[in-house]
Scaffold this motif. Structure first.
Motif, PDB file in Angstrom:
ATOM      1  N   CYS A   1      34.764  -1.596  -3.396  1.00 21.16           N
ATOM      2  CA  CYS A   1      33.371  -2.056  -3.437  1.00 21.16           C
ATOM      3  C   CYS A   1      32.962  -2.757  -2.136  1.00 21.16           C
ATOM      4  O   CYS A   1      32.531  -3.922  -2.153  1.00 21.16           O
ATOM      5  CB  CYS A   1      33.151  -2.974  -4.633  1.00 21.16           C
ATOM      6  SG  CYS A   1      33.495  -2.187  -6.227  1.00 21.16           S
TER       7      CYS A   1
ATOM      8  N   GLU B   1      29.860  -0.097  -6.776  1.00 21.31           N
ATOM      9  CA  GLU B   1      28.987  -0.811  -7.701  1.00 21.31           C
ATOM     10  C   GLU B   1      27.792   0.048  -8.093  1.00 21.31           C
ATOM     11  O   GLU B   1      27.329  -0.012  -9.226  1.00 21.31           O
ATOM     12  CB  GLU B   1      28.485  -2.113  -7.075  1.00 21.31           C
ATOM     13  CG  GLU B   1      29.557  -3.120  -6.698  1.00 21.31           C
ATOM     14  CD  GLU B   1      30.205  -3.799  -7.882  1.00 21.31           C
ATOM     15  OE1 GLU B   1      29.857  -3.464  -9.038  1.00 21.31           O
ATOM     16  OE2 GLU B   1      31.069  -4.653  -7.657  1.00 21.31           O
ATOM     17  N   ARG B   2      27.299   0.857  -7.143  1.00 19.99           N
ATOM     18  CA  ARG B   2      26.027   1.551  -7.322  1.00 19.99           C
ATOM     19  C   ARG B   2      26.185   3.062  -7.242  1.00 19.99           C
ATOM     20  O   ARG B   2      27.072   3.582  -6.559  1.00 19.99           O
ATOM     21  CB  ARG B   2      25.032   1.083  -6.246  1.00 19.99           C
ATOM     22  CG  ARG B   2      24.677  -0.362  -6.359  1.00 19.99           C
ATOM     23  CD  ARG B   2      23.930  -0.937  -5.191  1.00 19.99           C
ATOM     24  NE  ARG B   2      23.316   0.018  -4.285  1.00 19.99           N
ATOM     25  CZ  ARG B   2      22.788  -0.341  -3.108  1.00 19.99           C
ATOM     26  NH1 ARG B   2      22.813  -1.610  -2.730  1.00 19.99           N
ATOM     27  NH2 ARG B   2      22.250   0.555  -2.301  1.00 19.99           N
TER      28      ARG B   2
ATOM     29  N   GLY C   1      26.932 -13.931 -11.854  1.00 19.04           N
ATOM     30  CA  GLY C   1      27.251 -13.364 -10.550  1.00 19.04           C
ATOM     31  C   GLY C   1      27.575 -14.389  -9.493  1.00 19.04           C
ATOM     32  O   GLY C   1      27.399 -14.125  -8.296  1.00 19.04           O
TER      33      GLY C   1
ATOM     34  N   ASP D   1      29.814  -9.430  -7.853  1.00 16.27           N
ATOM     35  CA  ASP D   1      28.706  -8.696  -8.471  1.00 16.27           C
ATOM     36  C   ASP D   1      28.690  -8.900  -9.982  1.00 16.27           C
ATOM     37  O   ASP D   1      29.691  -8.671 -10.662  1.00 16.27           O
ATOM     38  CB  ASP D   1      28.833  -7.207  -8.148  1.00 16.27           C
ATOM     39  CG  ASP D   1      27.568  -6.438  -8.470  1.00 16.27           C
ATOM     40  OD1 ASP D   1      27.245  -6.320  -9.668  1.00 16.27           O
ATOM     41  OD2 ASP D   1      26.897  -5.949  -7.544  1.00 16.27           O
TER      42      ASP D   1
ATOM     43  N   GLU E   1      30.093  -6.553 -12.763  1.00 11.71           N
ATOM     44  CA  GLU E   1      31.499  -6.491 -13.142  1.00 11.71           C
ATOM     45  C   GLU E   1      31.772  -7.250 -14.441  1.00 11.71           C
ATOM     46  O   GLU E   1      32.829  -7.065 -15.056  1.00 11.71           O
ATOM     47  CB  GLU E   1      32.368  -7.091 -12.033  1.00 11.71           C
ATOM     48  CG  GLU E   1      32.250  -6.409 -10.689  1.00 11.71           C
ATOM     49  CD  GLU E   1      33.010  -5.100 -10.639  1.00 11.71           C
ATOM     50  OE1 GLU E   1      33.821  -4.855 -11.545  1.00 11.71           O
ATOM     51  OE2 GLU E   1      32.777  -4.317  -9.704  1.00 11.71           O
TER      52      GLU E   1
ATOM     53  N   GLY F   1      27.013  -6.377 -16.595  1.00 13.31           N
ATOM     54  CA  GLY F   1      25.773  -6.856 -16.027  1.00 13.31           C
ATOM     55  C   GLY F   1      24.704  -7.246 -17.026  1.00 13.31           C
ATOM     56  O   GLY F   1      23.560  -7.511 -16.636  1.00 13.31           O
TER      57      GLY F   1
ATOM     58  N   TRP G   1      21.991  -0.567 -10.658  1.00 12.84           N
ATOM     59  CA  TRP G   1      23.259  -0.048 -10.136  1.00 12.84           C
ATOM     60  C   TRP G   1      23.294   1.475 -10.057  1.00 12.84           C
ATOM     61  O   TRP G   1      24.173   2.039  -9.477  1.00 12.84           O
ATOM     62  CB  TRP G   1      24.413  -0.550 -11.017  1.00 12.84           C
ATOM     63  CG  TRP G   1      24.622  -2.023 -10.901  1.00 12.84           C
ATOM     64  CD1 TRP G   1      25.215  -2.705  -9.856  1.00 12.84           C
ATOM     65  CD2 TRP G   1      24.243  -3.030 -11.832  1.00 12.84           C
ATOM     66  NE1 TRP G   1      25.222  -4.057 -10.091  1.00 12.84           N
ATOM     67  CE2 TRP G   1      24.632  -4.292 -11.311  1.00 12.84           C
ATOM     68  CE3 TRP G   1      23.616  -3.016 -13.082  1.00 12.84           C
ATOM     69  CZ2 TRP G   1      24.411  -5.489 -11.981  1.00 12.84           C
ATOM     70  CZ3 TRP G   1      23.392  -4.206 -13.744  1.00 12.84           C
ATOM     71  CH2 TRP G   1      23.781  -5.430 -13.201  1.00 12.84           C
TER      72      TRP G   1
END
Length: 327
Positions: free
Chosen positions: A122, A154-155, A230, A234, A237, A241, A327
């Protein structure tokens, strides 16, 4: 257990793997002997894929796996590690010299000459689109330091950038009943490119175990306590979220769908494994009972397809508006 090809690695791995973040840190304390017992129980149950990282316990997770490998020389386990989160998160730190240092440390921790699979952990978003990064990773392969490389993201846009690179073997991405965005573009793109998909945070940090209530208390050193907003890394995780209370309500709906003889966690894992393009799912386990139960999810893959419509409904009601654009 069903074995699936892991992208461009040339290896087959169990559809249910084992994530080992919890054996290093950020999930409360786990004794060394208990950590080894988890690895042994998972392998005995047919798991042939362990995922770790150099930052988990500052190497503790890797060294524990290294002890397992040494004690089981005839094992058929593929070990994937991750690198890059032990330094400041700026693109310039992702260089060939850094990669060599990080890979050498992981090789020492794991007690191996060549890493089966190393994943960028990440990193900052620009790293996924930097030619020099992939050139450096290709150099590690040519030198025999690593056999294959991939990325953890992450995205979804980060995943798509990495998939477009010809030598990316795998992408690790958060995918669970509360995080469906990867189904839109990432999984189809990975399948078309021959890139493996490693589904992480599959139980939304335990929400999809069906065992938590509003009164559940997590240890001070557990990320489900200190990272809910957060503050440390991030927020995606931790509980995928979403707010803990939102996740609890959705988890109760999901649990109500699960037939007798199957746990909520097994149903959640089976649903992920049933998605077209998923190579392996990597739930964590803090004890041998969890490791065996998670592995047994592979016996219920047909249930995953049956849950598709209901999962989509839960996601639309509770999560789409809050997480689908993030994300």
């Amino acid at each position: 257990m069903e074995q699936r090809h892991l992208g461009k690695t040339g290896r087959s791995v169990s559809v249910i793997g084992l994530g080992t973040w919890q054996l290093g840190a950020d999930w409360g304390e786990v004794e060394d002997k208990d950590a080894l017992a988890v690895l042994e129980a998972a392998a005995d149950a047919g798991v042939t894929f362990f995922d770790t990282a150099d930052v988990y316990g500052d190497g503790r997770s890797e060294t524990t796996i290294g002890s397992f490998l040494k004690a089981n020389p005839g094992h058929d386990v593929m070990v994937a590690t991750k690198m890059g989160r032990r330094v400041d998160q700026v693109p310039e730190n992702y260089s060939l010299s850094s990669f060599r240092q990080w890979a050498d440390r992981s090789r020492t921790n794991l007690g191996v000459d060549t890493l089966d699979l190393v994943q960028l952990h990440c990193p900052p978003t620009p790293v996924y689109s930097t030619d020099e990064v992939y050139d450096a990773l290709d150099t590690l392969v040519s030198e025999g330091v690593v056999k294959n490389y991939g990325v953890s993201v992450e995205r979804t846009d980060e995943a798509l950038a990495a998939i477009a690179r010809g030598n990316t073997a795998s992408v690790q991405i958060i995918l669970n009943a509360f995080r469906l965005k990867p189904l839109d573009e990432v999984l189809p793109a990975a399948k078309a490119a021959g890139v493996g998909i490693i589904a992480r945070v599959p139980l939304a940090s335990g929400l999809l175990s069906g065992k938590y209530t509003k009164d559940t208390v997590f240890a001070e050193n557990d990320h489900r306590n200190f990272n809910r907003d957060g503050a440390a890394f991030d927020v995606g995780e931790t509980f995928a979220g979403v707010h803990f209370e939102t996740g609890l309500a959705a988890a109760q709906e999901f649990s109500a769908l699960v037939p007798d003889g199957v746990t909520t966690a097994q149903a959640a894992l089976a649903w992920i494994a049933a998605q077209d393009g998923v190579s392996t799912v990597i739930p964590g386990a803090r004890n041998t009972e969890q490791a065996r139960a998670n592995a047994a999810a592979a016996e219920h893959l047909e249930l995953g397809t049956e849950l598709d419509t209901a999962v989509a409904g839960i996601y639309d009601r509770h999560f789409r508006g809050a997480v689908h654009t993030k994300w």
